[in-house]
Design an enzyme around this catalytic site. Structure first.
Site, short mmCIF file in Angstrom:
data_model
loop_
_atom_site.label_atom_id
_atom_site.label_comp_id
_atom_site.label_asym_id
_atom_site.label_seq_id
_atom_site.Cartn_x
_atom_site.Cartn_y
_atom_site.Cartn_z
N ASP A 1 -12.74 5.47 2.73
CA ASP A 1 -11.35 5.81 2.99
C ASP A 1 -10.91 7.15 3.43
OD1 ASP A 1 -8.64 5.78 3.08
OD2 ASP A 1 -8.36 4.61 1.11
N ASP B 1 0.84 -1.02 0.13
CA ASP B 1 0.10 -0.09 0.04
C ASP B 1 0.99 1.24 -0.11
OD1 ASP B 1 -1.60 2.18 0.49
OD2 ASP B 1 -2.35 1.42 2.70
N GLU C 1 -7.52 0.49 -4.69
CA GLU C 1 -7.60 0.50 -3.14
C GLU C 1 -8.76 -0.30 -2.62
OE1 GLU C 1 -6.08 4.47 -2.00
OE2 GLU C 1 -4.05 3.87 -2.88
N LYS D 1 2.55 11.12 -3.46
CA LYS D 1 1.62 10.49 -4.28
C LYS D 1 0.71 11.55 -4.93
CE LYS D 1 -1.77 6.48 -3.43
NZ LYS D 1 -2.19 5.84 -2.62
P1 ADP Z 1 -2.84 7.37 3.94
O1 ADP Z 1 -3.85 6.40 3.25
O2 ADP Z 1 -3.24 8.52 3.32
O3 ADP Z 1 -1.38 7.18 4.03
P2 ADP Z 1 -3.37 6.52 6.70
O4 ADP Z 1 -4.57 5.26 6.23
O5 ADP Z 1 -2.10 5.61 6.99
O6 ADP Z 1 -3.14 7.59 5.65
O7 ADP Z 1 -3.91 7.46 7.76
C1 ADP Z 1 -3.13 8.32 8.37
C2 ADP Z 1 -4.21 9.26 9.28
O8 ADP Z 1 -4.57 8.40 10.32
C3 ADP Z 1 -3.34 10.22 10.08
O9 ADP Z 1 -3.86 11.61 9.90
C4 ADP Z 1 -3.31 9.66 11.55
O10 ADP Z 1 -3.11 10.75 12.33
C5 ADP Z 1 -4.59 9.26 11.28
N1 ADP Z 1 -4.68 8.16 12.82
C6 ADP Z 1 -3.96 7.02 13.00
N2 ADP Z 1 -4.49 6.49 14.08
C7 ADP Z 1 -5.47 7.14 14.43
C8 ADP Z 1 -6.34 6.98 15.88
N3 ADP Z 1 -5.93 6.20 16.44
N4 ADP Z 1 -7.29 7.99 15.82
C9 ADP Z 1 -7.54 8.81 15.10
N5 ADP Z 1 -6.93 9.01 13.88
C10 ADP Z 1 -5.76 8.13 13.73
MG MG Z 2 -4.41 4.88 2.35
#
Ligand code: ADP
Ligand code: MG
Length: 660
Positions: free
Chosen positions: A252, A64, A228, A128
């Protein structure tokens, strides 16, 4: 005599089982190598001729490649379960951030993230967003990047400048992929060379190709690019049963982007019915909302923040910490610059409510586009770290009127699905077939600038379509094939993807050559166009790698435009078709008059020329009815002498021949 220990490589191309059940007969018995359900892939299997055993295959990993975080997953060979690869520190997520030191040395992940504020111009995040884009595509969002996005030539692909070096988004992504590859090799203690990478459903050809190139640059063979939302559904085991049919919504919410996709799954086929979203909405906005709230509470002036990077950093880090803490607790207490700060779940919910409302609006649009209502949705799958926020979950469940699927870790669910797809490709998994669809129609330009669609929008991928065309002029030796994407009737309103010339067509009268144009979209959604003149066998083909990408908003706008302009387009098409036909008639008439000057009387020539002029005027006036009327009139004028000429020619041909 057998050759001891000889490895024989068999190249087998498998057709889809649905189409050709007989193919299964050629396959080895060992179920681990039963490749029957992969779609038209080329499989290379090593067989030991002496023992008849099959060479061990290597693990194909799922990746991913996220805007905020990236991670890698595999299907465990023993338990057959997908798992995210975990470093000794217990972490699975690798921040998608690359830092360059003064000598151009790259660091990826958490260490790079720590340098975000201290060295903003050397620390590249959100790559990205730049994949497959031109500067023009991102210029409106230049403020979203703290590093330097180059603006040299607005139509070419963007580059990022760090010191005196320039990096393309493909190179930058390849640094992240290289890091992931190394981690996987370290954890699995085996070389990792093959992978499946996920991309958002709205990614177009250019963005998918860029992702694939980044993989190659990192030394990875990208076997498949998967959407995705499709991956997320796969991680939940959806689409596995042959008779399963359902419509699902995949929500998402990541760090900086939001997507909602409506998928239809039937017979193991995943179809993206619609996607919607906001490429600048995510968990980061929640952090910003909290930081802004505290900033006001503490009476910190904007100017103060601008000059104090450490304070800005602390505010942001603490805000994210508070947000995560509030996922499992009712209140948060912390400290910023020696002062106490606090936040309750209720206050946090109030701060983020507007953000959530925006995602719900997108859900409504996606449903409308897919012509479904909330009642048609069988399951809602939660993806992305930000869906951990309780208010997000509650609001989405309330909107769709049912509980959302959130058992699988939302940070990992996409990578886990990619691992499942990798497992299918490796032949270790069973009954699954993955299909995606084209977001916009694909076609070529025909006479008069008309769009001739070969593969309509929403067609399943992989796909193949062909159609025959011919020349419009005598002796025409080349033909321009211009490939377009879009829904409008005139190519000028669509987006040009590529162009090439089919040359060396042997001289033939107009209409005689048979040029077959074929479109082939492979399983990754990459288009190959070929043209062959069937009488002579002259052929030419290209792979369509567009110069720059379309954003999802643009795709959407193109679709909307096609609806708004539908009436007008039909009218224009009719005019263009009539005009093209009339032009051809004018052409033929001119040639006829030149050739048979002697057989035409003076007044016939005069009347014909006058009528031809009238027809030209009608064409210029773009009046379909008038064009047709004048064309008929020209026909009436020329018919008598055309018949006479034909008779004379016939008589000529008979001359000297004995009629019995
Ligand atoms: P992307 O798909 O954009 O790479 P992710 O799916 O990894 O992103 O999500 C990252 C986001 O999730 C960040 O903003 C992070 O702060 C938030 N996040 C991660 N864990 C938690 C949580 N326990 N509660 C709220 N937000 C969270
Ligand atoms: Mg993602």
């Amino acid at each position: 005599m057998p050759f001891p220990n000889t490895q024989l490589s068999l190249h087998l191309t498998y057709k889809r089982r649905l189409q050709n059940p007989a193919v299964q007969g050629h396959l080895p018995e060992n179920p681990a190598y039963d490749l029957r359900l992969t779609t038209n892939i080329m499989a290379k299997v090593g067989i030991n001729l002496v023992t008849g055993s099959i060479q061990q295959e290597e693990t194909i990993v799922g990746i991913d490649l996220g805007t905020t975080n990236s991670l890698i997953a595999i299907v465990r060979p023993d338990s057959r379960e997908p798992i995210a690869l975990r470093e000794i520190d217990g972490l699975t997520l690798v921040p998608s951030i690359v830092h360059f030191d003064a000598y151009g040395g790259a660091t990826v992940g958490t260490a790079a993230k720590e340098l975000l504020l201290a060295e903003p111009e050397r620390t590249i995040y959100s790559v990205k967003r730049l994949m497959g884009k031109s500067y023009k595509d991102v210029s409106g969002h230049a403020g979203a990047f703290a590093y330097k996005v180059m603006d040299d030539d607005t139509d070419s692909l963007v580059k990022v400048q760090v010191g005196d070096k320039f990096y393309s988004p493909i190179e930058l992504s390849s640094f992240i992929l290289k890091e992931l590859k190394q981690r996987a090799e370290h954890i699995l203690k085996t070389p990792v060379n093959k992978t499946v990478i996920t991309v958002p459903a709205y990614f177009n050809d250019a963005q998918r190709q860029a992702t694939r190139d980044a993989g190659r640059l990192a030394g990875l063979d990208v076997l498949r690019i998967v959407n995705e939302p499709t991956a997320a559904a796969l991680a939940y085991g959806m689409g596995v049963k042959a008779d399963e049919e359902k419509t699902i919504a995949v929500y998402d919410l990541g760090g900086g982007t939001f997507d909602i996709s409506i998928l239809h799954i039937s017979n193991g086929i995943f179809e993206v019915l619609s996607t919607h979203g906001d490429t600048y909405l995510g968990g980061d906005d929640m952090d910003r909302a909290v930081a802004a709230y505290w900033q006001e509470e503490l009476g910190i002036a904007h100017s103060e923040l601008g000059s104090d990077k450490a304070l800005t950093q602390q505010l942001r880090v603490t805000a994210e910490e508070a947000k995560k803490h509030l996922t499992n607790n009712d209140s948060f207490e912390g400290e910023i610059a020696g002062k106490n700060v606090s936040l309750t779940r209720a206050k946090f919910n109030e701060l983020i409510q507007p953000l959530i409302n925006r995602t719900i609006d997108s859900c409504k649009s996606a449903l409308a586009d897919s012509k479904r209502t909330t009642a048609d949705i069988d399951a809602i799958v939660m993806v992305g770290g930000s869906t951990r926020v309780p208010l997000v979950k509650e609001s989405i469940s309330a909107f769709f009127g049912k509980d959302a699927f959130d058992k699988v870790n939302p940070d990992e669910v996409v990578a886990l699905g990619a691992a499942v797809q990798a497992d299918i490709l490796s032949g270790k998994n069973t009954d699954m077939l993955l299909l995606d669809v084209t977001p916009l129609s694909l076609g070529i330009e025909t006479m008069g600038g008309l769009m001739d669609v070969l593969i309509p929008r929403n067609s399943k991928i992989p796909n193949k379509a062909g159609r025959q065309y011919t020349t419009s002029k005598d002796g025409q030796s080349s033909m321009r094939i211009s490939v377009y994407q879009g829904e409008r009737d005139l190519v000028q309103d669509n987006r040009k993807l590529a162009e090439f010339n089919l040359t060396n067509i042997p001289g033939m009268p107009a209409g005689l050559p048979k040029v077959e144009v074929t479109f082939l979209i492979d399983a990754d959604g990459i288009l190959k166009v070929s043209a062959t003149e069937l009488r002579s066998g002259v052929a030419q083909s290209i792979n369509v790698k567009p110069q720059y990408g379309l954003t999802d908003e643009e795709v959407e706008k193109m679709l909307l435009d096609s609806i708004t302009h539908a009436k007008e387009d039909i009218k224009t098409r009719a005019v263009v078709e009539a005009a093209t036909e009339a032009e051809q008639m004018l052409d033929t008439t001119v040639k006829f008059m030149e050739k048979h000057k002697d057989l035409l009387e003076a007044h016939e020539q005069e009347v014909t020329l006058a009528q031809m002029q009238k027809l030209r005027e009608a064409i210029n006036a773009q009046d379909k009815d008038l064009i047709q009327k004048e064309q008929e009139h020209l026909n009436d004028i020329s018919r008598p002498y055309a018949e006479r000429v034909m008779d004379a020619a016939l008589k000529d041909a008979m001359k000297g021949k004995k009629i019995v």
